[in-house]
Design an enzyme around this catalytic site. Structure first.
Site, PDB file in Angstrom:
ATOM      1  N   ARG A 225       0.856  -1.191   0.000  1.00 44.87           N
ATOM      2  CA  ARG A 225       0.000   0.000   0.000  1.00 44.87           C
ATOM      3  C   ARG A 225       0.887   1.233   0.000  1.00 44.87           C
ATOM      4  O   ARG A 225       1.960   1.236   0.617  1.00 44.87           O
ATOM      5  CB  ARG A 225      -0.925   0.036   1.230  1.00 44.87           C
ATOM      6  N   HIS A 273      -1.593  -0.007  -9.933  1.00 39.83           N
ATOM      7  CA  HIS A 273      -2.279  -0.914  -8.993  1.00 39.83           C
ATOM      8  C   HIS A 273      -2.811  -2.160  -9.737  1.00 39.83           C
ATOM      9  O   HIS A 273      -4.005  -2.448  -9.746  1.00 39.83           O
ATOM     10  CB  HIS A 273      -3.435  -0.207  -8.263  1.00 39.83           C
TER      11      HIS A 273
END
Ligand code: NDP
Length: 310
Positions: A225, A273
């Site tokens: 993250r 992502h």
């Protein structure tokens, strides 16, 4: 007959509309799946994507569990209206995808593949990389994804060390935990993969001090993250030459703003992502299995610990 609310964007339903009803039926459960409801008290389970508009879980007074379709729960774990059990996604498709992405990017840096792919001259300059057995790779986070990545790298004979909150034992992986363990992993990792969840305990983990603890010329790969890394400290470590490269899949703000320094930095690779995604077929089976377990009074799989935040 139980009612299940599928709370996710419409495009997600396209993927799940066939596989989810079948998986639930195959699990021996009779269920009606709805995409919205005016009778929240009739809902027994919520299948949830954090990209859904649903934020207030309070009206779902008879809901027995919220079954998250994503591995990461940071967007939902602190929601005070969500008082029912919350599970997160662990599915083989997600794990295999992450293993492939991480192994690919580790090999890119290990073999220095860019040197030939990005060549702009005609110089015949052979370069022989070390064997994997002479390359140290660290993996921060040894959960469902990190442990699979560490084991895959160890199978290629990399010298792998890993770090987690609680002690772990994995074949051919040197496992560490705690503050002292983190320093041990950082100081030996020529390539470091971040597969920690985003929690108060992991936020800003990779700051200037911890980046400085990595060997000169090392590489950081972050499919975990964005907030695990302090962006400015990373850029300084790259600019000073202490770090050789950063491959980043996740960011503090997504999509990564077009004026962010990461986009144009010569030592940063940005991927949008994409490291791994939940695969509807296998994810539907996990959701169905958890509904079956709940209905049978058995413990749920992959229950989130609200106190720990993951
Ligand atoms: P898990 O919950 O299975 O594993 C998390 C790991 O991190 C565990 O080993 C845990 O330790 C460790 N950990 C958590 N907090 C700390 C801490 N404070 N100090 C040290 N170790 C800590 O998660 P997954 O492996 O399934 O997923 C990891 C993350 O990957 C997700 O949270 C998500 O952010 C990211 N992800 C990214 C994707 C992408 O496409 N880029 C796709 C899917 C996930 P312990 O074992 O002791 O509990």
């Amino acid at each position: 007959m139980i009612r299940v609310l599928f709370a996710a964007p419409a495009k997600d339903w396209e993927e799940y509309r066939d596989v989810l009803p079948k998986a639930i039926t195959d699990a021996g459960i009779e269920a009606e799946i709805v995409l919205e409801t005016r009778e929240p008290e009739t809902i027994a389970y919520i299948v949830y994507a954090p990209s859904s508009r649903l934020r207030d879980f309070a009206p779902f007074i008879n809901c027995k569990a919220v079954l998250n379709l994503w591995a990461g729960v940071e967007k939902i774990v602190g929601n005070e209206t969500l008082t029912m059990p919350l599970t997160r996604m662990v599915d083989f498709g997600l794990t295999e995808g992450m293993v492939e992405w991480c192994v690919g990017h580790v090999l890119r840096h290990h073999l220095d593949i860019d040197r030939d792919i990005c060549r702009t001259d005609s110089e015949w300059a052979p370069h022989v990389p070390p064997l994997a057995r002479n390359r140290s790779v660290g993996v921060l986070g040894l959960g469902a994804l990190g442990s699979a990545v560490a084991e895959a790298l160890a199978a290629l004979r990399f010298r792998v060390s890993g770090w987690s909150r609680s002690p772990k034992a994995l074949p051919n992986v040197d496992c560490f935990d705690g503050d002292a363990g983190l320093n041990a992993v950082l100081s030996r990792s020529e390539i470091l993969v971040l597969l920690l969840p985003q929690t108060p305990g992991t936020r800003d983990l990779m700051n200037a001090e911890r980046l400085a603890a990595m060997p000169q010329g090392s590489v950081i790969i972050n499919p975990g993250r964005g907030p695990l890394i302090v962006d400015g400290d990373l850029l300084s470590a790259l600019d000073s030459g202490h770090l050789r490269h950063a491959t980043l899949d996740v960011f503090r703000t997504e999509p990564l703003p077009s004026d962010h320094a990461f986009w144009s930095h010569p030592k940063v690779t940005v991927t949008p992502h994409v490291a791994s995604d939940t695969r509807a077929g296998s994810a539907a089976e996990q959701v169905a299995e958890n509904i079956r377990r709940s209905e049978a009074g058995e413990p749920l799989l992959h229950l989130v610990d609200r106190g720990l935040g993951y």
